[in-house]
Design an enzyme around this catalytic site. Structure first.
Site, PDB file in Angstrom:
ATOM      1  N   ASP A  10       0.719  -1.129  -0.172  1.00  0.00           N
ATOM      2  CA  ASP A  10       0.149  -0.013   0.096  1.00  0.00           C
ATOM      3  C   ASP A  10       0.903   1.417  -0.005  1.00  0.00           C
ATOM      4  O   ASP A  10       0.171   2.203   0.184  1.00  0.00           O
ATOM      5  CB  ASP A  10      -0.884   0.071   1.217  1.00  0.00           C
ATOM      6  CG  ASP A  10      -0.011   0.042   2.578  1.00  0.00           C
ATOM      7  OD1 ASP A  10       0.676  -1.034   2.467  1.00  0.00           O
ATOM      8  OD2 ASP A  10      -0.258   0.619   3.399  1.00  0.00           O
ATOM      9  N   HIS A  11       2.055   1.344  -0.032  1.00  0.00           N
ATOM     10  CA  HIS A  11       3.052   2.290   0.114  1.00  0.00           C
ATOM     11  C   HIS A  11       3.064   3.342  -0.987  1.00  0.00           C
ATOM     12  O   HIS A  11       3.328   4.452  -1.021  1.00  0.00           O
ATOM     13  CB  HIS A  11       4.410   1.788   0.053  1.00  0.00           C
ATOM     14  CG  HIS A  11       5.042   0.600   0.955  1.00  0.00           C
ATOM     15  ND1 HIS A  11       4.195  -0.625   0.735  1.00  0.00           N
ATOM     16  CD2 HIS A  11       5.415   0.684   2.159  1.00  0.00           C
ATOM     17  CE1 HIS A  11       4.590  -1.174   2.046  1.00  0.00           C
ATOM     18  NE2 HIS A  11       5.359  -0.792   2.786  1.00  0.00           N
ATOM     19  N   TYR A  30       0.929   2.056  14.422  1.00  0.00           N
ATOM     20  CA  TYR A  30       1.984   2.620  15.040  1.00  0.00           C
ATOM     21  C   TYR A  30       1.716   3.809  15.820  1.00  0.00           C
ATOM     22  O   TYR A  30       0.773   4.460  15.912  1.00  0.00           O
ATOM     23  CB  TYR A  30       2.493   3.449  13.419  1.00  0.00           C
ATOM     24  CG  TYR A  30       2.937   2.410  12.694  1.00  0.00           C
ATOM     25  CD1 TYR A  30       4.194   2.295  12.361  1.00  0.00           C
ATOM     26  CD2 TYR A  30       2.058   1.364  11.918  1.00  0.00           C
ATOM     27  CE1 TYR A  30       4.728   1.140  11.376  1.00  0.00           C
ATOM     28  CE2 TYR A  30       2.281   0.500  11.028  1.00  0.00           C
ATOM     29  CZ  TYR A  30       3.668   0.345  10.766  1.00  0.00           C
ATOM     30  OH  TYR A  30       4.217  -0.669   9.877  1.00  0.00           O
ATOM     31  N   ARG A  83       2.969   7.442  16.431  1.00  0.00           N
ATOM     32  CA  ARG A  83       3.449   8.686  15.896  1.00  0.00           C
ATOM     33  C   ARG A  83       3.081   9.756  16.187  1.00  0.00           C
ATOM     34  O   ARG A  83       1.473  10.242  15.920  1.00  0.00           O
ATOM     35  CB  ARG A  83       3.309   8.559  14.357  1.00  0.00           C
ATOM     36  CG  ARG A  83       4.229   7.110  13.723  1.00  0.00           C
ATOM     37  CD  ARG A  83       3.717   7.037  12.308  1.00  0.00           C
ATOM     38  NE  ARG A  83       4.721   6.006  11.807  1.00  0.00           N
ATOM     39  CZ  ARG A  83       4.485   5.364  10.685  1.00  0.00           C
ATOM     40  NH1 ARG A  83       3.312   5.758  10.055  1.00  0.00           N
ATOM     41  NH2 ARG A  83       5.251   4.329   9.971  1.00  0.00           N
ATOM     42  N   LYS A 113      -0.664  -5.470  13.189  1.00  0.00           N
ATOM     43  CA  LYS A 113       0.617  -5.215  12.767  1.00  0.00           C
ATOM     44  C   LYS A 113       1.232  -4.240  13.403  1.00  0.00           C
ATOM     45  O   LYS A 113       0.639  -3.033  13.478  1.00  0.00           O
ATOM     46  CB  LYS A 113       0.753  -5.046  11.392  1.00  0.00           C
ATOM     47  CG  LYS A 113       1.973  -4.593  10.688  1.00  0.00           C
ATOM     48  CD  LYS A 113       1.997  -3.882   9.211  1.00  0.00           C
ATOM     49  CE  LYS A 113       3.122  -3.429   9.019  1.00  0.00           C
ATOM     50  NZ  LYS A 113       2.880  -2.454   7.361  1.00  0.00           N
ATOM     51  N   GLY A 162      10.298  -3.184   9.226  1.00  0.00           N
ATOM     52  CA  GLY A 162      11.321  -2.558   9.557  1.00  0.00           C
ATOM     53  C   GLY A 162      12.052  -1.835   8.306  1.00  0.00           C
ATOM     54  O   GLY A 162      11.432  -1.645   7.204  1.00  0.00           O
ATOM     55  N   ARG A 170       8.548  -3.239   2.272  1.00  0.00           N
ATOM     56  CA  ARG A 170       9.715  -2.643   1.696  1.00  0.00           C
ATOM     57  C   ARG A 170      10.955  -3.596   1.487  1.00  0.00           C
ATOM     58  O   ARG A 170      11.635  -3.688   0.607  1.00  0.00           O
ATOM     59  CB  ARG A 170      10.244  -1.426   2.437  1.00  0.00           C
ATOM     60  CG  ARG A 170       9.229  -0.382   2.082  1.00  0.00           C
ATOM     61  CD  ARG A 170       9.628   1.234   2.719  1.00  0.00           C
ATOM     62  NE  ARG A 170       8.837   2.179   2.636  1.00  0.00           N
ATOM     63  CZ  ARG A 170       7.974   2.545   3.267  1.00  0.00           C
ATOM     64  NH1 ARG A 170       7.566   1.688   4.365  1.00  0.00           N
ATOM     65  NH2 ARG A 170       7.238   3.694   3.056  1.00  0.00           N
TER      66      ARG A 170
END
Length: 260
Positions: free
Chosen positions: A30-31, A148, A150, A179, A205, A232
């Site tokens: 989905d990047h 996440y 952030r 995740k 990572g 990635r």
């Protein structure tokens, strides 16, 4: 495998857990929404993932059009329901871009939602996760929460206390899978995974340090992680097919050698 689920949810979870009843290898792709083109042919990459041992791939709805349907005979589909771009004033603000009903129409086996805890729009993101969880209950669809930490108040996003809180939020709101980036301390990962009532997948990572990332993921699996979610690490590798085979061996078999 998770229990006490509807028949539809059980069958869809069965497609996710096709290779292993205890661990998952998910490849998020989905990047491009956030960072721009990933520089690879999605259909070819999906074929390599399916043949290399990945359990599932995460895609946005438009990207799905560019992948042949037969790729999903051996690869489960997770449709991603929210997004942001790196061009926005606040890249950590996530907003809905698809629904559970759309995911079902497109043949998805599960859906995913990204939440940035501690961000300026945490309230909207958490509310969206809760709403999607309700829709997933209604339609019998598994939910992967990408959690996440952030924000301006987050000093260390991998702090054991912060990560434990993040996975707890996901489980409390009804996610089937979580995740998240896990701490390097295996003892802390043991406590986090043991304290979470749903499987915790270790995030992949930094792609630029594949050997170090593999070592950290292996440690997370030893400490109780329910699998790996890495994108990635795969699509930026010199040989994505070899990379996914190594990672599949790590998740579903013995620890492999380094990625070449």
């Amino acid at each position: 495998m998770l229990g006490n689920e509807s028949g539809g949810r059980r069958r869809r979870l069965g497609r996710l857990y096709r290779h292993d009843p205890a661990r998952l290898l998910v490849v998020p792709l989905d990047h491009a929404m956030a960072s721009g083109p990933i520089g690879t042919d999605l259909d070819d990459l999906a074929g390599r993932l399916a043949s290399g041992g990945a359990d599932a791939v995460v895609l946005h709805k438009g990207a799905l059009r560019h992948i042949a349907a037969h790729r999903f005979r051996d690869l489960a589909l997770v449709l991603h329901l929210n997004a942001s771009t790196g061009l926005a004033p606040d890249p950590d603000a996530k907003y809905p871009v698809a629904t559970v009903e759309e995911a079902l129409r497109l043949g998805a086996d599960a859906v995913s939602v990204h939440v940035n805890l501690g961000s300026a729009t945490e309230d909207r993101q958490v509310a969206h996760l809760a709403a999607v969880a309700g829709d997933c209950d209604r339609w019998g669809v598994p939910l992967l929460a990408m959690m996440y930490a952030r924000g301006p108040a987050i000093a260390d996003p991998r702090s054991p206390a912060v990560v434990a809180h993040a996975v707890t939020v996901a489980a409390e709101l009804g996610a089937d899978l979580v995740k998240t980036p896990l701490p390097d301390d295996e003892a802390a990962v043991v406590r986090i995974t043991a304290g979470c009532p749903v499987p915790v997948l270790a995030a992949g990572g930094e792609a630029g340090r594949p050997d170090a990332v593999l070592a950290a993921l292996a440690g997370s699996l030893r400490a109780g992680a329910g699998g790996v979610a890495a994108g990635r690490l795969i699509f930026t590798a010199p040989d994505p097919a070899a990379a996914i085979r190594h990672l599949a061996t790590l998740v579903h078999g013995r620890t492999p050698a380094v990625i070449r």
